[in-house]
Enzyme design. Structure first.
Site, PDB file in Angstrom:
ATOM      1  N   LYS A  15      37.019  33.897  18.169  1.00  0.00           N
ATOM      2  CA  LYS A  15      36.097  33.082  18.977  1.00  0.00           C
ATOM      3  C   LYS A  15      35.938  33.616  20.400  1.00  0.00           C
ATOM      4  O   LYS A  15      34.821  33.755  20.905  1.00  0.00           O
ATOM      5  CB  LYS A  15      36.598  31.624  19.036  1.00  0.00           C
ATOM      6  CG  LYS A  15      36.597  30.898  17.723  1.00  0.00           C
ATOM      7  CD  LYS A  15      36.999  29.441  17.898  1.00  0.00           C
ATOM      8  CE  LYS A  15      38.445  29.260  18.281  1.00  0.00           C
ATOM      9  NZ  LYS A  15      39.382  29.623  17.184  1.00  0.00           N
ATOM     10  N   THR A  16      37.072  33.886  21.052  1.00  0.00           N
ATOM     11  CA  THR A  16      37.003  34.302  22.454  1.00  0.00           C
ATOM     12  C   THR A  16      36.261  35.623  22.600  1.00  0.00           C
ATOM     13  O   THR A  16      35.410  35.777  23.486  1.00  0.00           O
ATOM     14  CB  THR A  16      38.415  34.414  23.046  1.00  0.00           C
ATOM     15  OG1 THR A  16      39.046  33.128  22.996  1.00  0.00           O
ATOM     16  CG2 THR A  16      38.371  34.887  24.484  1.00  0.00           C
ATOM     17  N   GLU A  30      32.936  28.520  23.495  1.00  0.00           N
ATOM     18  CA  GLU A  30      33.920  28.644  22.422  1.00  0.00           C
ATOM     19  C   GLU A  30      34.180  27.244  21.867  1.00  0.00           C
ATOM     20  O   GLU A  30      34.447  26.309  22.620  1.00  0.00           O
ATOM     21  CB  GLU A  30      35.194  29.263  22.994  1.00  0.00           C
ATOM     22  CG  GLU A  30      36.238  29.578  21.969  1.00  0.00           C
ATOM     23  CD  GLU A  30      37.392  30.380  22.553  1.00  0.00           C
ATOM     24  OE1 GLU A  30      38.517  30.247  22.056  1.00  0.00           O
ATOM     25  OE2 GLU A  30      37.151  31.148  23.511  1.00  0.00           O
TER      26      GLU A  30
END
Length: 463
Positions: free
Chosen positions: A120-121, A164
């Protein structure tokens, strides 16, 4: 300047220095809110917030909560007996979860939310950097710093907000994105999910929040993501765009070519081939970039320009981040803490970054994760030439009887790995530095404070 929601005009953040909390606090401060909060210790995030005008107290005490605070923002990590939370409840000050605060600050934007068990990051960062390079002035909130402390979030003038979306505590159910990305679906966060079926239910709820006319971008390769896609289509959900190496992917990855610590990816998109650079190594990160490309085109951004702009991304702190070199040994930091992430990073290093041996200093993250996935973590460490394993980083959890790092080391040895249990965190840097030879690469790996040991390893290598 975008208006601040009335309830957020004078927010108090408990644990304001955390990755998710500090980003929201920064955005509100940029929008003109009078931000205050507390954290257990000084950090670069705390210093960055003070530079933005926020008032940050060290330690937690009821006296830190201002009389006129409009709300108190908490994350799932804040316990009910926190004195500031207790004071807010007693005084009738609204308590707002971090996810509700984030939903509020991006409500008037074209929201793009990135979800998945891992990646995600990186993917959110790739989108933030590339959209900024295209002059679209996005706002964003991610789980790591792009380049300098405090760069995990920004408020800007554009209509796009990239965020996110955390599934660990179901907080991503609060968002209503125009485009949602789901990178993968796997069983994790065992304290909150009892089964993979619960994970599917949670992700289906998230997909159900996509705005009318919006798009779901989802992996065509990850088995859990494919099953989710099947369920979404059967239920008549939003428009779906898949990406990956699978033959039926809408945006198909044709090849990923490693070039040292970078790679080049070629995709088939809308009937034509497109090749672009990715400034981080490995197929895992290349696929993240293709997810970003697919999502951007779903927002109407021309693919050729976006692909070129993705090359402007040079990494995020703790995602295969070079920390330095001494004595002919390179040290790189990895946030990987789930077996899939560990395997991906080790394969990426093997594929293009290491000529000598790969040595790993690994810190398990959470007792519950180690209990459920310790064997798989040990299997992943078998990809290294040698590894040292620290004690479990507990974060928000209490110990579980019988669950220690030996769960991992026993599994690693059973898989044929050369693995050692660190006698202590303080002793680990000298231990692994003593194992390294010129040409080797040392990877500090884990989601806890193992990241602090890279500089100490370099000091021992310099001696």
């Amino acid at each position: 300047m975008t208006a601040v929601p009335p309830a957020m005009e004078r927010p108090h953040f408990i644990g304001i220095g955390g990755a998710g909390m500090s980003g929201i606090a920064k955005i509100l401060a940029q929008r003109g809110a009078r931000v205050a909060g507390s954290d257990s210790r000084e950090s670069e995030s705390v210093l960055a917030l003070r530079e933005r005008g926020a008032t940050v107290h060290l330690g937690h005490d009821a006296s830190h909560l201002a009389e006129d605070a409009s709300c108190v923002v908490v994350s799932s990590a804040i316990r009910a007996d926190n004195p500031e939370l207790a004071a807010a409840t007693g005084r009738g000050i609204p308590v707002v979860h971090r996810s509700d605060a984030l939903a509020a600050v991006m409500a008037d934007h074209r929201a793009l939310a990135v979800a998945g068990t891992h990646g995600k990051t990186t993917t959110t960062s790739m989108l933030a950097v590339s959209l900024r390079a295209l002059g679209l002035a996005p706002s964003y909130a991610i789980g790591g710093d792009l380049d300098v402390p405090g760069s995990n979030a920004d408020h800007d003038t554009g209509e796009i907000f990239v965020a996110e979306a955390d599934e660990s505590d179901r907080s991503f159910h609060k968002y209503a994105p125009e485009v949602a990305i789901i990178l993968n679906v796997e069983l994790d966060h065992h304290a909150n999910y009892a089964s993979l079926e619960e994970i599917y239910d949670s992700f289906e709820t998230f997909v159900g929040r996509v705005r009318e006319g919006g798009t779901l971008v989802v992996s065509a390769d990850n088995p859990g993501a494919r099953e989710l896609t099947r369920r979404v289509r059967a239920a008549g959900g939003p428009r779906v765009r898949t990406y990956g190496e699978a033959a039926d992917a809408d945006v198909r990855v044709l090849r990923v070519t490693p070039i040292g610590l970078t790679s080049e990816v070629t995709v088939s998109l809308d009937g034509r081939e497109l090749t672009f650079a990715v400034s981080v190594p490995g197929s895992h990160y290349a696929h993240n970039a293709v997810a970003a490309l697919t999502a951007g085109t779903a927002l109407g951004i021309p693919s050729a320009g976006l692909a070129e702009a993705l090359g402007a991304y040079t990494g995020v702190n703790r995602r295969l981040q070079p920390k330095g070199e001494a004595g002919g040994v390179r040290v790189i930091d990895s946030y990987a803490h789930h077996p899939t992430e560990m395997t991906a990073d080790l394969e990426a290093i093997r594929g293009g970054a290491a000529d000598g041996r790969v040595l790993v200093l690994f810190q398990p993250h959470l007792y519950s994760r180690t209990q459920e996935l310790g064997t798989e973590m040990g299997d992943a460490l078998a990809l290294a030439d040698a590894s040292v394993v620290l004690d479990i980083y507990p974060a928000r959890e209490d110990p579980i009887p019988g669950v220690t790092s030996t769960v991992i080391t026993d599994a690693a040895r059973a898989a044929g790995a050369d693995v050692h249990l660190a006698p202590s965190k303080d002793a680990a840097p000298e231990l692994i530095a003593g194992m390294a030879k010129p040409g080797d690469l040392v990877l500090t790996m884990g989601a806890g404070d193992v990241t602090e040991l890279g500089p100490r390893i370099l000091e021992h290598l310099s001696d």
